[in-house]
Design an enzyme around this catalytic site. Structure first.
Site, PDB file in Angstrom:
ATOM      1  N   ASN A  45       0.850  -1.185   0.000  1.00  0.00           N
ATOM      2  CA  ASN A  45       0.000   0.000   0.000  1.00  0.00           C
ATOM      3  C   ASN A  45       0.895   1.248   0.000  1.00  0.00           C
ATOM      4  O   ASN A  45       1.668   1.458   0.929  1.00  0.00           O
ATOM      5  CB  ASN A  45      -0.896  -0.037   1.241  1.00  0.00           C
ATOM      6  CG  ASN A  45      -1.877   1.116   1.272  1.00  0.00           C
ATOM      7  OD1 ASN A  45      -1.496   2.242   0.982  1.00  0.00           O
ATOM      8  ND2 ASN A  45      -3.102   0.847   1.623  1.00  0.00           N
TER       9      ASN A  45
ATOM     10  N   HIS B 178       0.925   5.786   1.958  1.00  0.00           N
ATOM     11  CA  HIS B 178       1.736   6.462   2.985  1.00  0.00           C
ATOM     12  C   HIS B 178       2.807   7.349   2.350  1.00  0.00           C
ATOM     13  O   HIS B 178       3.250   8.313   2.961  1.00  0.00           O
ATOM     14  CB  HIS B 178       2.352   5.422   3.924  1.00  0.00           C
ATOM     15  CG  HIS B 178       1.310   4.489   4.483  1.00  0.00           C
ATOM     16  ND1 HIS B 178       0.594   4.772   5.614  1.00  0.00           N
ATOM     17  CD2 HIS B 178       0.828   3.308   4.013  1.00  0.00           C
ATOM     18  CE1 HIS B 178      -0.275   3.790   5.833  1.00  0.00           C
ATOM     19  NE2 HIS B 178      -0.152   2.894   4.870  1.00  0.00           N
TER      20      HIS B 178
ATOM     21  N   GLU C  54     -11.151  -9.396   2.218  1.00  0.00           N
ATOM     22  CA  GLU C  54      -9.876  -9.084   2.863  1.00  0.00           C
ATOM     23  C   GLU C  54     -10.172  -9.036   4.353  1.00  0.00           C
ATOM     24  O   GLU C  54     -10.962  -8.201   4.813  1.00  0.00           O
ATOM     25  CB  GLU C  54      -9.318  -7.746   2.376  1.00  0.00           C
ATOM     26  CG  GLU C  54      -7.992  -7.415   3.085  1.00  0.00           C
ATOM     27  CD  GLU C  54      -7.294  -6.175   2.537  1.00  0.00           C
ATOM     28  OE1 GLU C  54      -7.443  -5.876   1.329  1.00  0.00           O
ATOM     29  OE2 GLU C  54      -6.599  -5.508   3.320  1.00  0.00           O
TER      30      GLU C  54
ATOM     31  N   HIS D 223      -3.964  -4.851   7.224  1.00  0.00           N
ATOM     32  CA  HIS D 223      -4.091  -3.783   8.218  1.00  0.00           C
ATOM     33  C   HIS D 223      -3.262  -4.090   9.469  1.00  0.00           C
ATOM     34  O   HIS D 223      -3.511  -5.080  10.147  1.00  0.00           O
ATOM     35  CB  HIS D 223      -5.544  -3.518   8.634  1.00  0.00           C
ATOM     36  CG  HIS D 223      -5.792  -2.057   8.871  1.00  0.00           C
ATOM     37  ND1 HIS D 223      -5.366  -1.414   9.995  1.00  0.00           N
ATOM     38  CD2 HIS D 223      -6.367  -1.107   8.092  1.00  0.00           C
ATOM     39  CE1 HIS D 223      -5.689  -0.128   9.912  1.00  0.00           C
ATOM     40  NE2 HIS D 223      -6.295   0.084   8.763  1.00  0.00           N
TER      41      HIS D 223
ATOM     42  N   ARG E 202      -9.318   8.215  -1.249  1.00  0.00           N
ATOM     43  CA  ARG E 202     -10.341   8.591  -0.268  1.00  0.00           C
ATOM     44  C   ARG E 202     -11.146   9.776  -0.758  1.00  0.00           C
ATOM     45  O   ARG E 202     -10.657  10.601  -1.540  1.00  0.00           O
ATOM     46  CB  ARG E 202      -9.672   8.951   1.064  1.00  0.00           C
ATOM     47  CG  ARG E 202      -8.967   7.800   1.732  1.00  0.00           C
ATOM     48  CD  ARG E 202      -8.464   8.215   3.095  1.00  0.00           C
ATOM     49  NE  ARG E 202      -9.532   8.293   4.051  1.00  0.00           N
ATOM     50  CZ  ARG E 202      -9.754   7.391   5.018  1.00  0.00           C
ATOM     51  NH1 ARG E 202      -8.957   6.365   5.169  1.00  0.00           N
ATOM     52  NH2 ARG E 202     -10.762   7.538   5.841  1.00  0.00           N
TER      53      ARG E 202
ATOM     54  N   GLU F   6      -8.557   0.376  -3.091  1.00  0.00           N
ATOM     55  CA  GLU F   6      -9.470   0.434  -1.952  1.00  0.00           C
ATOM     56  C   GLU F   6     -10.393   1.616  -2.173  1.00  0.00           C
ATOM     57  O   GLU F   6      -9.930   2.717  -2.497  1.00  0.00           O
ATOM     58  CB  GLU F   6      -8.683   0.636  -0.661  1.00  0.00           C
ATOM     59  CG  GLU F   6      -7.765  -0.516  -0.338  1.00  0.00           C
ATOM     60  CD  GLU F   6      -6.860  -0.190   0.845  1.00  0.00           C
ATOM     61  OE1 GLU F   6      -7.017   0.871   1.468  1.00  0.00           O
ATOM     62  OE2 GLU F   6      -5.980  -1.006   1.114  1.00  0.00           O
TER      63      GLU F   6
ATOM     64  N   HIS G 157      -5.596   3.649  -1.908  1.00  0.00           N
ATOM     65  CA  HIS G 157      -6.940   4.029  -1.467  1.00  0.00           C
ATOM     66  C   HIS G 157      -7.180   5.475  -1.881  1.00  0.00           C
ATOM     67  O   HIS G 157      -6.507   6.383  -1.398  1.00  0.00           O
ATOM     68  CB  HIS G 157      -6.995   3.883   0.067  1.00  0.00           C
ATOM     69  CG  HIS G 157      -8.349   4.136   0.662  1.00  0.00           C
ATOM     70  ND1 HIS G 157      -8.617   3.948   2.005  1.00  0.00           N
ATOM     71  CD2 HIS G 157      -9.518   4.547   0.117  1.00  0.00           C
ATOM     72  CE1 HIS G 157      -9.877   4.230   2.251  1.00  0.00           C
ATOM     73  NE2 HIS G 157     -10.453   4.613   1.125  1.00  0.00           N
TER      74      HIS G 157
ATOM     75  N   THR H 245      -8.341   3.369   7.912  1.00  0.00           N
ATOM     76  CA  THR H 245      -9.596   2.614   7.911  1.00  0.00           C
ATOM     77  C   THR H 245      -9.707   1.851   9.233  1.00  0.00           C
ATOM     78  O   THR H 245      -8.853   1.024   9.542  1.00  0.00           O
ATOM     79  CB  THR H 245      -9.614   1.615   6.735  1.00  0.00           C
ATOM     80  OG1 THR H 245      -9.155   2.300   5.581  1.00  0.00           O
ATOM     81  CG2 THR H 245     -11.000   1.075   6.493  1.00  0.00           C
TER      82      THR H 245
ATOM     83  N   ARG I 222      -7.027  12.881   0.997  1.00  0.00           N
ATOM     84  CA  ARG I 222      -5.994  13.319   1.947  1.00  0.00           C
ATOM     85  C   ARG I 222      -4.599  12.796   1.595  1.00  0.00           C
ATOM     86  O   ARG I 222      -3.620  13.351   2.013  1.00  0.00           O
ATOM     87  CB  ARG I 222      -6.353  12.899   3.368  1.00  0.00           C
ATOM     88  CG  ARG I 222      -6.273  11.411   3.582  1.00  0.00           C
ATOM     89  CD  ARG I 222      -6.437  11.060   5.024  1.00  0.00           C
ATOM     90  NE  ARG I 222      -7.814  11.234   5.472  1.00  0.00           N
ATOM     91  CZ  ARG I 222      -8.314  10.586   6.510  1.00  0.00           C
ATOM     92  NH1 ARG I 222      -7.562   9.770   7.204  1.00  0.00           N
ATOM     93  NH2 ARG I 222      -9.564  10.755   6.860  1.00  0.00           N
TER      94      ARG I 222
END
Ligand code: PXP
Length: 256
Positions: free
Chosen positions: A7, A10, A158, A197, A52, A77, A50, A108, A56
């Site tokens: 992912n 970040h 998931e 996660h 969003r 995502e 993701h 999340t 952000r």
């Protein structure tokens, strides 16, 4: 083989911390699209991101460039909203992972409530599948959520590993048991099983006790490690830690 999806949100979070709203002048860095390239060259099996609603971290520009450059696969995502469905059907990630989204959360926090939102979620699954996407539902290892997920026709779940990863002692053992039972139930119901996660270099050996896993989606710990070790090295270290999985469980059903 247990696959690794990294992912890269970040990386975008770091960029946005400095450059959100800045136009002209410096080139906004670090670029999550460059990160994806390094992640793939280091041997990861996919890129997870993701988009969003509040944008952000990842921006639509990132997702569209990733679609052009990514050579493995994109697991997007997304909240099950009309806007996100439109974007997903246009960008065509290989997998769409439906997640709950709450503006106040840092990341999340819980799984999707497939039981409560069954009609809507099943309809979104069908819309995405009609557009050629495979669909995954990010859920807690709750038998009712797993059963409802199977009824939507989604290909994957998931399993949300965050509660286990944040727990200690007996609570962690209980959570791990729930994940193991959840994976077995999902497998019996014909679902393919991913997990993600909170997975890090310390807890990964416990995550590998969960049967029937096809892919792990890992972000924060790999990007954090990358600050000190470099991104290629961080990805390779995680792949090494994951390598024993096939021996213990005899591999997973599906390939993609
Ligand atoms: N899977 C899903 C569905 C997520 O929402 C996230 C966080 O964006 C992850 C995996 C990765 O979690 P982490 O950053 O804690 O590794």
């Amino acid at each position: 083989m247990l696959k690794l999806g990294v992912n890269i949100d970040h990386v975008a979070t770091l960029r946005e911390a400095r450059y959100k709203g800045v136009t002209g002048g410096a080139v906004p860095e670090p670029d999550p699209v460059w990160a994806a390239e390094i992640v793939e060259l280091a041997g990861a099996h996919g890129i997870t991101c993701h988009l969003r609603e509040d944008r952000r971290h990842l921006q639509e520009r990132d997702l569209r460039l990733l679609r052009q450059t990514c050579r493995t696969r994109i697991d997007l995502e997304m909240a099950p909203t009309p806007q996100m469905v439109r974007i997903a059907l246009d960008v065509k990630p290989e997998v769409c992972c439906l997640v709950p989204e709450n503006r106040q959360e840092v990341t999340t926090e819980g799984g999707l409530d497939v039981v409560g939102g069954f009609k809507h979620i099943a309809a979104v699954v069908k819309q995405l599948q009609a557009g050629g996407r495979e669909v995954s539902l990010f859920i807690d290892p709750d038998p009712r959520q797993i059963q409802a997920s199977a009824k939507t026709g989604a290909e994957f779940i998931e399993l949300h590993t965050g509660t286990f990863c944040n727990a200690t002692g007996a609570a962690a053992e209980r959570e791990l048991e729930r994940l193991i039972r959840g994976a077995k139930l999902a497998h019996r119901l014909g679902l393919r099983v991913n997990a993600g996660h909170g997975i890090n270099y310390q807890n990964i050996h416990r995550i590998l006790l969960i049967p029937h896993l096809e892919e792990l989606n890992i972000g924060h710990s790999i990007i954090s490690r990358a600050i000190f070790a470099g991104l290629s090295q961080a990805v390779r270290e995680m792949l090494t830690l994951m390598a024993g999985y096939r021996d213990r469980h005899g591999g997973s059903r599906g390939q993609r």
